[in-house]
Design a protein around this motif. Structure first.
Motif, PDB file in Angstrom:
ATOM      1  N   ARG A 118      76.547  17.304  50.504  1.00  0.00           N
ATOM      2  CA  ARG A 118      77.614  17.146  49.627  1.00  0.00           C
ATOM      3  C   ARG A 118      77.455  16.033  48.656  1.00  0.00           C
ATOM      4  O   ARG A 118      76.731  14.890  48.973  1.00  0.00           O
ATOM      5  N   PHE A 119      77.799  16.118  47.348  1.00  0.00           N
ATOM      6  CA  PHE A 119      77.859  15.025  46.268  1.00  0.00           C
ATOM      7  C   PHE A 119      78.876  15.373  45.745  1.00  0.00           C
ATOM      8  O   PHE A 119      79.390  16.476  45.395  1.00  0.00           O
ATOM      9  N   SER A 120      79.424  14.409  44.657  1.00  0.00           N
ATOM     10  CA  SER A 120      80.779  14.480  44.042  1.00  0.00           C
ATOM     11  C   SER A 120      80.734  14.828  42.715  1.00  0.00           C
ATOM     12  O   SER A 120      81.503  15.570  42.143  1.00  0.00           O
ATOM     13  N   GLN A 146      75.415  13.289  39.624  1.00  0.00           N
ATOM     14  CA  GLN A 146      74.581  13.238  40.830  1.00  0.00           C
ATOM     15  C   GLN A 146      73.749  14.512  41.060  1.00  0.00           C
ATOM     16  O   GLN A 146      72.580  14.201  41.518  1.00  0.00           O
ATOM     17  N   ALA A 147      74.132  15.615  40.334  1.00  0.00           N
ATOM     18  CA  ALA A 147      73.195  16.539  40.407  1.00  0.00           C
ATOM     19  C   ALA A 147      71.933  16.660  39.728  1.00  0.00           C
ATOM     20  O   ALA A 147      70.822  17.282  40.017  1.00  0.00           O
ATOM     21  N   LYS A 148      71.858  15.692  38.700  1.00  0.00           N
ATOM     22  CA  LYS A 148      70.681  15.495  37.878  1.00  0.00           C
ATOM     23  C   LYS A 148      69.802  14.281  38.785  1.00  0.00           C
ATOM     24  O   LYS A 148      68.643  14.085  38.348  1.00  0.00           O
ATOM     25  N   GLY A 149      70.336  13.688  39.488  1.00  0.00           N
ATOM     26  CA  GLY A 149      69.561  12.535  40.175  1.00  0.00           C
ATOM     27  C   GLY A 149      68.955  13.017  41.606  1.00  0.00           C
ATOM     28  O   GLY A 149      68.488  14.275  41.689  1.00  0.00           O
ATOM     29  N   PHE A 181      76.509  23.695  51.556  1.00  0.00           N
ATOM     30  CA  PHE A 181      76.367  22.756  50.430  1.00  0.00           C
ATOM     31  C   PHE A 181      77.741  22.718  49.584  1.00  0.00           C
ATOM     32  O   PHE A 181      78.324  23.745  49.212  1.00  0.00           O
ATOM     33  N   ASP A 182      78.284  21.466  49.319  1.00  0.00           N
ATOM     34  CA  ASP A 182      79.340  21.481  48.696  1.00  0.00           C
ATOM     35  C   ASP A 182      78.998  20.486  47.682  1.00  0.00           C
ATOM     36  O   ASP A 182      79.028  19.175  47.404  1.00  0.00           O
ATOM     37  N   LEU A 183      78.438  20.974  46.392  1.00  0.00           N
ATOM     38  CA  LEU A 183      77.777  20.091  45.487  1.00  0.00           C
ATOM     39  C   LEU A 183      78.855  20.286  44.148  1.00  0.00           C
ATOM     40  O   LEU A 183      79.312  20.955  43.876  1.00  0.00           O
ATOM     41  N   GLU A 235      88.390  17.797  48.339  1.00  0.00           N
ATOM     42  CA  GLU A 235      87.971  19.202  47.544  1.00  0.00           C
ATOM     43  C   GLU A 235      86.915  19.890  48.470  1.00  0.00           C
ATOM     44  O   GLU A 235      87.079  21.078  48.523  1.00  0.00           O
ATOM     45  N   ASN A 236      86.316  19.176  49.224  1.00  0.00           N
ATOM     46  CA  ASN A 236      85.138  20.113  50.246  1.00  0.00           C
ATOM     47  C   ASN A 236      86.056  20.372  51.375  1.00  0.00           C
ATOM     48  O   ASN A 236      85.670  21.391  52.109  1.00  0.00           O
ATOM     49  N   LEU A 237      87.361  20.155  51.516  1.00  0.00           N
ATOM     50  CA  LEU A 237      88.204  20.636  52.650  1.00  0.00           C
ATOM     51  C   LEU A 237      89.009  21.991  52.227  1.00  0.00           C
ATOM     52  O   LEU A 237      89.814  22.440  53.109  1.00  0.00           O
TER      53      LEU A 237
END
Length: 324
Positions: free
Chosen positions: A44-46, A50-53, A81-83, A91-93
């Protein structure tokens, strides 16, 4: 035992040597495979940034390494995956997150009880305060799922719920994750609050602007780029045409059909997150026709429960107007 015949070129005869080789095998028996733990990865990332990192790549390398070290069987079909979903805002819950599906999977047997969910750190799972994060942890472990936290090399099981030392350590980690996120959220919020206040004085607070405007930057004294102005680009002509057509009495659907003519100059306009289709949509046009940014207004907003809502009054003349 191997026999090797070595020809002797000088004597015209040969010698036979007996060689004994000791060999070991790492092939697992069926019983070993059957008793090995199943594991999978939760990543997971928020944010889109971060998707570009490096976050996804870094997290995706953890489970294969841990599975190899522990002798576990990695079930990549169970990976979750909780991207781009915030754990601080839970939000991931929610409906878009993977955690409810993981709990349901353990309860239904799709994920075998005793399986290990591998996470980088507790804050990947939750950044909620302990009054919400501890019940979540209890629900996951109580359902029969085990959790391996790579950062601390800790392996939590159902038995951990009755271990005061394990629970105390989990409480400290969960509380730390929440407090870090709360402080970060407050700092970011205060920074944006100051930026929005400066926007009322004509200061451009970011490069973000409507698609028909280009941002121009200069280097400040500290070497960081700052936006000095916005100027209309070629897409501004498309915006003017839409408003002129609407003012002349054309309906939204008629304007939409005209803009969607093959090879029309407006065909590639606005291909962003809000217009993912093959061309202009009724919704996209109506949103544009009601957007006050075309007359130069900027409406500061804030996030509340994952929704953007106005934050203070609109600021006039922030953008250069493209329609009268």
């Amino acid at each position: 035992v191997f026999e090797v015949i070595i020809p002797d070129g000088n004597l015209g005869c040969s010698q036979t040597l007996s060689i004994t080789v000791n060999m070991t095998t790492t092939v697992k028996t069926q019983e070993q495979v059957a008793s090995a733990k199943i594991c999978f990865s939760y990543i997971r990332f928020s944010s889109r940034v971060q998707a570009k990192g490096d976050s996804e790549r870094r997290q995706s390398e953890i489970a294969p390494r841990v599975a190899k070290d522990k002798g576990w069987i990695l079930r990549e079909d169970l990976n979750a995956f909780d991207l781009g979903l915030s754990a601080y805002h839970k939000e991931n819950l929610g409906a878009r997150g993977s955690i409810p599906a993981i709990i349901a999977g353990v309860q239904s047997g799709k994920i075998p009880k005793g399986s290990v969910m591998i996470i980088e750190a507790f804050d990947r799972l939750t950044r909620a305060d302990i009054d919400e994060s501890m019940p979540l942890l209890s629900q996951l472990l109580g359902a029969g799922l085990e959790i391996y936290i790579d950062r601390t090399s800790r392996h939590l099981t159902q038995a951990s719920l009755k271990d005061p030392v394990e629970l105390t350590m989990a409480l400290f980690e969960l509380k730390g994750s929440y407090e870090y996120s709360a402080k970060l959220s407050k700092r970011v919020g205060e920074a944006w609050k100051q930026k929005k206040a400066r926007a009322a004085d004509g200061v451009k607070i970011s490069r973000m602007a409507p698609a028909w405007l280009d941002a121009h930057t200069e280097l400040a004294a500290d070497g960081k780029p700052v936006v000095t102005k916005f100027t209309p680009n070629e897409k501004a002509d498309v915006v003017r045409r839409i408003f002129n057509s609407y003012a002349d009495g054309k309906g939204v659907r008629t304007i939409m059909r005209e803009l969607n003519i093959p090879n029309h100059p407006a065909a590639t306009f606005g291909k962003g997150a809000q217009n993912k289709g093959a061309g202009w949509s009724n919704t996209h046009l109506r949103r544009l026709l009601s957007f006050r940014g075309v007359i130069g207004e900027y409406q500061p907003c804030k996030q509340v429960e994952n929704k953007r809502i106005p934050d203070g009054p609109p600021i006039a003349d922030y953008y250069p107007p493209v329609v009268d």
